[in-house]
Design a protein around this motif. Structure first.
Motif, short mmCIF file in Angstrom:
data_model
loop_
_atom_site.label_atom_id
_atom_site.label_comp_id
_atom_site.label_asym_id
_atom_site.label_seq_id
_atom_site.Cartn_x
_atom_site.Cartn_y
_atom_site.Cartn_z
N ASP A 183 2.39 -9.75 0.46
CA ASP A 183 2.75 -8.59 1.24
C ASP A 183 2.03 -8.58 2.82
OD1 ASP A 183 -0.11 -8.74 0.76
OD2 ASP A 183 -0.04 -6.98 -0.84
N PRO A 208 0.03 -5.44 7.17
CA PRO A 208 0.94 -4.49 6.41
C PRO A 208 0.52 -2.99 6.68
CG PRO A 208 -0.29 -5.84 5.12
CD PRO A 208 -0.45 -6.14 6.25
N ASP A 235 5.84 -2.39 7.85
CA ASP A 235 6.40 -2.80 6.33
C ASP A 235 7.24 -3.97 6.12
OD1 ASP A 235 9.17 -1.60 5.74
OD2 ASP A 235 8.06 -0.02 7.06
N HIS A 236 7.37 -4.50 5.01
CA HIS A 236 8.22 -5.67 4.95
C HIS A 236 9.64 -5.54 5.34
CE1 HIS A 236 9.84 -5.09 0.96
NE2 HIS A 236 10.77 -6.07 1.15
N GLN A 272 2.15 -3.05 -0.66
CA GLN A 272 1.72 -2.65 0.47
C GLN A 272 1.13 -1.23 0.58
OE1 GLN A 272 5.18 -3.60 3.28
NE2 GLN A 272 4.23 -5.59 3.39
N TYR A 330 -2.42 -1.44 -0.53
CA TYR A 330 -3.17 -2.06 0.49
C TYR A 330 -3.64 -1.04 1.55
CZ TYR A 330 -4.33 -4.92 4.83
OH TYR A 330 -4.93 -5.11 5.70
#
Lengths: 229, 337
Positions: free
Chosen positions: A20, A70, A74-75, B304, B307
């Motif tokens: 992540d 993160p 975001d990814h 995420q 997190y």
């Protein structure tokens, strides 16, 4: 860079999350200098772009990782930005200029496996030395431990599998071969490569700037040490 | 009140592994230097926040219990977090997960760890060892960072930074959402599909997610080997080494997973079908050898979110402890470096 390598990298291009907080950008599946050179070009371009969320960029043989925070992005955003960026880099007419150095490293060819390597390959120890000194090696990447540079390509006549029994402790400065690679052990670590020589060159020194004398993409040439010390 | 005297923690009796750790050094992975840092970064953040430090300040990390330290030079605000340890100050029980002021000369004894594997001691002002390559933490494989790049020994003096001018409210207890439900028997660790998730077939995924693994005795700061029935029986496709990271769940030949931890290598050649999410990596780190672990699959956006939620919880704790009008509190971004 030869156009076929770029075309191949563009068609092989894929981005996958590495957890992540990182993304792996894959440019191919093999270990070859052309693809690896493109990896270094993309690494240099990502670093030069100074994208605000990038924490670290790490080259490997045919892929690279971009580590990010993160908390700040975001990814989905990261993957989209990096894919666009990588395509543009691979398609641009001029690849990013990198600061590449060439290192000349003296080696005392008295490693504990030199005779065994000679016997297995059917060569004389002198021929092993000559063939090991022949190529201008490229640093494919660093890894395993700090400063451990994977150098290639080794002469095909010297290609051997790793030792069946890795040694528990290999001395720093040991010059070794395995597969199509050569390396210098930077620290005392376990090791399964064949040790053919020793050098006073120390690839890693935490107190030096930069701490690592070899960088991915650099060139290395080995020469026999002039005198025994 | 802040005092100017030089303060140190004097190691009277060293435990088997005691190192300085922070949140790691980023930016050198291309040299093969891992980020390193605390094995349970959440416990480190919590300890620092409780004593009013920036969350990534250097602290001490115990890898098992044991040891005796003496505070010298001045009194100090301290907090112990992470593993459930039996600790005493001058013979009196020391509560965990809250800040407490201890006097100059106090002797801090750590007994065994009841649960968990990594214990953190934060001191207001932080551990003040030199920054090496962007971090203060000990990275033992290369002998760098911390105190002389090694585990602390008897006779070592660990320098402490000056106590900040505006100390936080003391006695605040760490909120429940910042204490990991300490591991198992029923503990689970959340993973995402990794770079080679597609190499595992349906049965492989069922075995990975359906098996109760046991943390092997070889677990250390580099990686945790998990024992259980093999996830795959044949050999997965051979790959050239790719970048990897802490949390990467690798399947070496033999099919028993290894999860890379804080000091794990930066590149690796074993297939990585899954990666432990950052929110849960500390929880896995706290699984001592012999502890059982199960994996639960989530996606990257969910990882995420988890997190960020924990980072926000740390920020909130920081705000509560400092109070809303504290003049030293500027912004959470500054705290995070």
């Amino acid at each position: 860079m030869a156009p076929p390598a770029r075309t191949a990298a563009l068609s092989a291009l894929s981005l996958v999350p590495l957890g992540d907080a990182a993304v792996t950008i894959v440019l191919g599946q093999g270990i070859d200098l052309d693809t690896n050179s493109l990896v270094h070009a993309v690494v240099a371009a990502v670093r030069a772009a100074a994208l605000p969320w990038v924490l670290d960029v790490v080259p490997a043989y045919a892929s690279l990782a971009v580590h990010y925070d993160p908390l700040h992005t975001d990814h989905v955003t990261v993957m989209a930005a990096l894919e666009t960026f990588t395509r543009a880099t691979l398609e641009s007419s001029e690849l990013h200029q990198r600061d590449v150095r060439e290192h000349l490293i003296q080696v005392r060819y008295d490693g504990m496996d030199l005779d065994a390597v000679a016997a297995t390959t059917g060569l004389d120890p002198e021929q092993v030395v000559a063939l090991h000194c022949e190529p201008l090696y490229t640093v494919y990447m660093l890894g395993f431990v700090p400063g451990f540079a994977y150098l290639g390509d080794l002469h095909p006549a010297l290609v051997l599998e790793r030792r069946a029994e890795p040694r528990a402790s290999v001395a720093p400065g040991s010059v070794a071969i395995a597969g199509r690679q050569s390396a210098i052990y930077p620290l005392r670590t376990p090791g399964g490569w064949h040790i053919i020589g020793n050098t006073v060159f120390r690839p890693f020194d935490a107190g030096a700037t930069p701490p690592c004398r070899l960088a991915a993409g650099d060139f290395v040439r080995f020469i026999p040490a002039k005198s025994r010390t | 009140m802040p005092e100017d005297q030089t303060a140190v923690l004097s190691v009277l009796a060293p435990p088997s592994l005691l190192t300085v750790q922070d949140l790691g050094r980023s930016g050198h992975r291309a040299l093969g230097l891992p980020a390193g840092g605390a094995m349970d970064p959440w416990a480190l953040r919590a300890a620092n926040t409780l004593v009013g430090n920036a969350e990534g300040s250097a602290a001490l990390e115990w890898a098992t219990g044991g040891g005796l330290l003496r505070l010298e030079g001045r009194s100090a605000l301290i907090a112990l977090t992470g593993a459930d340890a039996e600790a005493t100050v001058d013979g009196a029980p020391l509560p965990l997960d809250r800040s407490i002021r201890v006097p100059a000369g106090a002797r801090l004894r750590i007994q065994g760890l009841r649960r968990g594997q990594f214990l953190y001691l934060a001191v207001a002002g932080g551990v003040d060892v030199p920054v090496v390559l962007g971090g203060r933490g000990s990275y033992l494989p290369a002998g760098l960072g911390g105190v002389a790049g090694r585990s602390l020994r008897g006779g070592d003096l660990v320098p402490l930074g000056a106590e900040p001018a505006n100390l936080p409210t003391t006695g605040v207890i760490l909120p429940g959402d910042l204490r990991d439900p300490l591991p198992p028997p029923q503990g689970s660790v959340r993973v995402m599909a990794g770079p080679h998730g597609e190499l595992l077939d349906t049965e492989g995924w069922e075995r990975l997610l359906g098996t109760t693994f046991t943390v092997a005795v070889t677990a250390d700061r580099t990686g945790y080997r998990l024992s259980g029935p093999p996830v795959v029986t044949g050999r997965l496709a051979s790959l050239p080494s790719e970048p990897t990271c802490p949390g990467a769940l690798q399947l070496p030949p033999g099919g028993q997973p290894i999860v890379l931890m804080a000091d794990g290598p930066t590149v690796g050649g074993y297939p990585t079908p899954a990666v432990v999410c950052a929110a849960d990596l500390g929880r896995l780190a706290q699984c001592a050898p012999g502890t059982t672990v199960r994996f639960v699959l989530i996606d990257v956006p969910e990882a995420q979110r988890l997190y960020r939620r924990r980072r926000v919880a740390i920020d909130t704790l920081d705000r509560i402890i400092r109070g809303p009008t504290s003049p030293t509190y500027s912004s959470s971004a500054e705290q995070m470096r």
